[in-house]
Design a protein around this motif. Structure first.
Motif, PDB file in Angstrom:
ATOM      1  N   GLY A 113     -13.532   3.187   5.603  1.00 35.04           N
ATOM      2  CA  GLY A 113     -12.610   4.210   5.396  1.00 35.04           C
ATOM      3  C   GLY A 113     -11.507   3.929   4.557  1.00 35.04           C
ATOM      4  O   GLY A 113     -11.185   2.836   4.230  1.00 35.04           O
ATOM      5  N   ALA A 114     -10.758   4.847   4.254  1.00 34.84           N
ATOM      6  CA  ALA A 114      -9.726   4.758   3.325  1.00 34.84           C
ATOM      7  C   ALA A 114      -8.553   3.674   3.990  1.00 34.84           C
ATOM      8  O   ALA A 114      -7.841   3.035   3.401  1.00 34.84           O
ATOM      9  N   GLU A 115      -8.244   3.860   5.366  1.00 35.73           N
ATOM     10  CA  GLU A 115      -7.294   3.332   5.981  1.00 35.73           C
ATOM     11  C   GLU A 115      -7.812   2.132   6.660  1.00 35.73           C
ATOM     12  O   GLU A 115      -7.432   1.829   7.806  1.00 35.73           O
ATOM     13  N   ARG A 116      -8.859   1.468   5.884  1.00 36.59           N
ATOM     14  CA  ARG A 116      -9.736   0.247   6.623  1.00 36.59           C
ATOM     15  C   ARG A 116      -8.504  -0.958   6.966  1.00 36.59           C
ATOM     16  O   ARG A 116      -7.785  -1.115   6.447  1.00 36.59           O
ATOM     17  N   PRO A 117      -8.923  -1.407   8.314  1.00 34.43           N
ATOM     18  CA  PRO A 117      -8.307  -2.644   8.669  1.00 34.43           C
ATOM     19  C   PRO A 117      -8.717  -3.743   7.615  1.00 34.43           C
ATOM     20  O   PRO A 117      -9.775  -4.007   7.142  1.00 34.43           O
ATOM     21  N   LEU A 118      -7.587  -4.766   7.291  1.00 40.41           N
ATOM     22  CA  LEU A 118      -7.842  -5.875   6.315  1.00 40.41           C
ATOM     23  C   LEU A 118      -8.035  -7.092   7.353  1.00 40.41           C
ATOM     24  O   LEU A 118      -7.353  -7.716   7.876  1.00 40.41           O
ATOM     25  N   THR A 119      -9.101  -7.574   7.264  1.00 41.10           N
ATOM     26  CA  THR A 119      -9.589  -8.593   8.320  1.00 41.10           C
ATOM     27  C   THR A 119     -10.188 -10.007   7.651  1.00 41.10           C
ATOM     28  O   THR A 119     -10.112 -10.952   7.939  1.00 41.10           O
ATOM     29  N   GLU A 120     -10.568  -9.941   6.354  1.00 42.80           N
ATOM     30  CA  GLU A 120     -11.120 -10.666   5.516  1.00 42.80           C
ATOM     31  C   GLU A 120     -10.461 -11.121   4.387  1.00 42.80           C
ATOM     32  O   GLU A 120      -9.891 -10.109   3.852  1.00 42.80           O
ATOM     33  N   HIS A 121     -10.647 -12.339   3.688  1.00 45.16           N
ATOM     34  CA  HIS A 121      -9.833 -12.568   2.472  1.00 45.16           C
ATOM     35  C   HIS A 121     -10.091 -11.591   1.550  1.00 45.16           C
ATOM     36  O   HIS A 121      -9.317 -10.902   0.768  1.00 45.16           O
ATOM     37  N   ARG A 122     -11.534 -11.232   1.320  1.00 47.29           N
ATOM     38  CA  ARG A 122     -11.913 -10.268   0.282  1.00 47.29           C
ATOM     39  C   ARG A 122     -11.544  -8.983   0.322  1.00 47.29           C
ATOM     40  O   ARG A 122     -11.264  -8.229  -0.368  1.00 47.29           O
ATOM     41  N   HIS A 123     -11.216  -8.394   1.759  1.00 52.25           N
ATOM     42  CA  HIS A 123     -10.293  -7.142   1.885  1.00 52.25           C
ATOM     43  C   HIS A 123      -9.060  -7.126   1.221  1.00 52.25           C
ATOM     44  O   HIS A 123      -8.594  -6.117   0.736  1.00 52.25           O
ATOM     45  N   TYR A 124      -8.199  -8.365   1.363  1.00 51.88           N
ATOM     46  CA  TYR A 124      -6.938  -8.278   0.660  1.00 51.88           C
ATOM     47  C   TYR A 124      -7.214  -8.291  -0.693  1.00 51.88           C
ATOM     48  O   TYR A 124      -6.234  -7.604  -1.334  1.00 51.88           O
ATOM     49  N   ARG A 183       3.394  -3.465  -0.738  1.00 49.56           N
ATOM     50  CA  ARG A 183       2.346  -3.282  -2.048  1.00 49.56           C
ATOM     51  C   ARG A 183       1.698  -4.756  -2.125  1.00 49.56           C
ATOM     52  O   ARG A 183       2.620  -5.498  -2.376  1.00 49.56           O
ATOM     53  N   ILE A 184       0.534  -4.763  -1.975  1.00 47.89           N
ATOM     54  CA  ILE A 184       0.152  -6.259  -2.372  1.00 47.89           C
ATOM     55  C   ILE A 184      -0.094  -6.672  -4.050  1.00 47.89           C
ATOM     56  O   ILE A 184      -0.654  -5.634  -4.831  1.00 47.89           O
ATOM     57  N   LEU A 185       0.656  -7.576  -4.335  1.00 50.91           N
ATOM     58  CA  LEU A 185       0.580  -7.682  -5.754  1.00 50.91           C
ATOM     59  C   LEU A 185      -0.391  -8.880  -6.175  1.00 50.91           C
ATOM     60  O   LEU A 185      -0.971  -8.865  -7.269  1.00 50.91           O
ATOM     61  N   GLY A 186      -0.573  -9.671  -5.067  1.00 51.47           N
ATOM     62  CA  GLY A 186      -1.668 -10.997  -5.386  1.00 51.47           C
ATOM     63  C   GLY A 186      -1.965 -11.490  -4.217  1.00 51.47           C
ATOM     64  O   GLY A 186      -1.440 -11.631  -3.043  1.00 51.47           O
ATOM     65  N   VAL A 187      -3.061 -12.210  -4.330  1.00 52.56           N
ATOM     66  CA  VAL A 187      -3.605 -12.852  -2.773  1.00 52.56           C
ATOM     67  C   VAL A 187      -4.023 -14.410  -3.541  1.00 52.56           C
ATOM     68  O   VAL A 187      -4.729 -14.516  -4.400  1.00 52.56           O
ATOM     69  N   ASP A 188      -3.815 -15.254  -2.466  1.00 51.75           N
ATOM     70  CA  ASP A 188      -4.418 -16.546  -2.706  1.00 51.75           C
ATOM     71  C   ASP A 188      -5.122 -17.081  -1.113  1.00 51.75           C
ATOM     72  O   ASP A 188      -5.088 -16.283  -0.395  1.00 51.75           O
ATOM     73  N   ASP A 189      -5.429 -18.377  -1.190  1.00 50.07           N
ATOM     74  CA  ASP A 189      -6.004 -18.698   0.171  1.00 50.07           C
ATOM     75  C   ASP A 189      -5.154 -18.743   1.232  1.00 50.07           C
ATOM     76  O   ASP A 189      -5.551 -18.579   2.515  1.00 50.07           O
ATOM     77  N   GLU A 190      -3.731 -18.780   1.023  1.00 54.23           N
ATOM     78  CA  GLU A 190      -2.689 -18.943   1.999  1.00 54.23           C
ATOM     79  C   GLU A 190      -1.970 -17.500   2.521  1.00 54.23           C
ATOM     80  O   GLU A 190      -1.512 -17.643   3.453  1.00 54.23           O
ATOM     81  N   THR A 237      11.786  -5.411  -3.148  1.00 55.47           N
ATOM     82  CA  THR A 237      12.009  -6.842  -3.009  1.00 55.47           C
ATOM     83  C   THR A 237      10.756  -7.667  -2.880  1.00 55.47           C
ATOM     84  O   THR A 237       9.848  -7.004  -2.238  1.00 55.47           O
ATOM     85  N   ALA A 238      10.491  -8.638  -3.447  1.00 57.25           N
ATOM     86  CA  ALA A 238       9.251  -9.722  -3.446  1.00 57.25           C
ATOM     87  C   ALA A 238       9.314 -10.307  -2.043  1.00 57.25           C
ATOM     88  O   ALA A 238      10.508 -10.715  -1.572  1.00 57.25           O
ATOM     89  N   ARG A 239       8.148 -10.400  -1.528  1.00 60.91           N
ATOM     90  CA  ARG A 239       8.046 -10.931  -0.056  1.00 60.91           C
ATOM     91  C   ARG A 239       6.610 -11.676  -0.124  1.00 60.91           C
ATOM     92  O   ARG A 239       5.563 -11.172  -0.354  1.00 60.91           O
ATOM     93  N   ARG A 240       6.750 -13.016   0.412  1.00 60.06           N
ATOM     94  CA  ARG A 240       5.460 -13.721   0.611  1.00 60.06           C
ATOM     95  C   ARG A 240       5.048 -13.495   2.010  1.00 60.06           C
ATOM     96  O   ARG A 240       5.913 -13.844   2.797  1.00 60.06           O
ATOM     97  N   ILE A 241       3.775 -13.303   2.262  1.00 59.59           N
ATOM     98  CA  ILE A 241       3.385 -13.014   3.520  1.00 59.59           C
ATOM     99  C   ILE A 241       2.248 -14.070   3.868  1.00 59.59           C
ATOM    100  O   ILE A 241       0.843 -13.770   3.272  1.00 59.59           O
ATOM    101  N   PRO A 242       2.383 -15.242   4.593  1.00 65.11           N
ATOM    102  CA  PRO A 242       1.453 -15.907   4.981  1.00 65.11           C
ATOM    103  C   PRO A 242       0.176 -15.579   5.803  1.00 65.11           C
ATOM    104  O   PRO A 242       0.721 -14.582   6.625  1.00 65.11           O
ATOM    105  N   PHE A 243      -1.076 -15.444   5.742  1.00 70.32           N
ATOM    106  CA  PHE A 243      -2.093 -15.064   6.536  1.00 70.32           C
ATOM    107  C   PHE A 243      -1.851 -15.371   8.094  1.00 70.32           C
ATOM    108  O   PHE A 243      -1.902 -14.599   8.905  1.00 70.32           O
ATOM    109  N   ALA A 244      -1.472 -16.676   8.081  1.00 74.44           N
ATOM    110  CA  ALA A 244      -1.197 -16.906   9.479  1.00 74.44           C
ATOM    111  C   ALA A 244      -0.047 -16.124  10.240  1.00 74.44           C
ATOM    112  O   ALA A 244       0.089 -15.960  11.319  1.00 74.44           O
ATOM    113  N   ASP A 245       0.839 -15.355   9.438  1.00 72.48           N
ATOM    114  CA  ASP A 245       1.854 -14.654   9.777  1.00 72.48           C
ATOM    115  C   ASP A 245       1.295 -12.969  10.278  1.00 72.48           C
ATOM    116  O   ASP A 245       2.211 -12.159  11.098  1.00 72.48           O
TER     117      ASP A 245
END
Length: 183
Positions: A83-94, A115-122, A137-145
């Motif tokens: 669906g359009a409002e799908r949960p993001l659970t895998e790296h590929r989803h992000y 808004r997601i601007l970029g994705v890496d492994d962390e 403002t820019a913000r980095r969000i680690p997957f662990a958080d």
């Protein structure tokens, strides 16, 4: 659905999806009255068109008719995209959500729309929209958080620059604005 039935269905259906360049995201068996419902969710980096779902549905139906994976009795098969409002659970989803607005629930508590601007492994690099005339403002969000993340629907998106910066087209093919430019 038992783990063994889930594993067996995944083993049967995943090759069919991957042969079409699709990722098998979810398999769900549920009850619908006396019948069972088998819901198969597939996705790809380019999204999934209705025709691809219909073709895959025919292949899955044939494969299930050849086996006893669904057991005896009737069932309804549904092949769909997330669906359009799908949960993001895998790296590929992000990665697929780059340029999109996402609501993050953070492990330490609190929620954040960005808004997601970029994705890496962390983790993900995001842009948090400004409030009341303030700059984003820019913000980095680690997957662990991240406890949970879900794409938000945007009906009147005002800023297509984030999508372009993320490498996704601001106006996909077939968009009225694109047609006008080509005409």
């Amino acid at each position: 659905m038992s783990t063994t039935q889930s594993e067996r269905l995944r083993g049967l259906l995943e090759p069919l999806a991957s042969d079409r360049g699709l990722d098998l995201e979810e398999i769900e068996v549920s009850r619908a009255g006396r019948r069972r419902m088998l819901r198969v969710v597939v996705d790809s980096d380019q999204g999934v068109e209705l025709d691809a779902c219909a073709e895959l549905s025919r292949e899955i139906s044939e494969k299930l008719d050849e086996t006893d994976a669904m057991g005896e009795g009737e069932y309804v098969l549904e092949v769909t995209s997330p669906g359009a409002e799908r949960p993001l659970t895998e790296h590929r989803h992000y990665v697929r959500a780059a340029g999109r607005l996402v609501r993050f629930q953070l492990r330490e508590g609190g929620e954040l729309s960005a808004r997601i601007l970029g994705v890496d492994d962390e983790g993900v690099d995001t842009e948090v929209p400004g409030v009341k005339g303030r700059k984003a403002t820019a913000r980095r969000i680690p997957f662990a958080d991240v406890a949970k993340a879900r794409v938000e629907i945007e009906f009147n998106r005002k800023d297509d620059k984030a999508a372009e910066a993320a490498g996704t087209p601001a106006h996909p093919a077939g968009d009225d604005e694109t047609k006008e430019e080509e005409a």
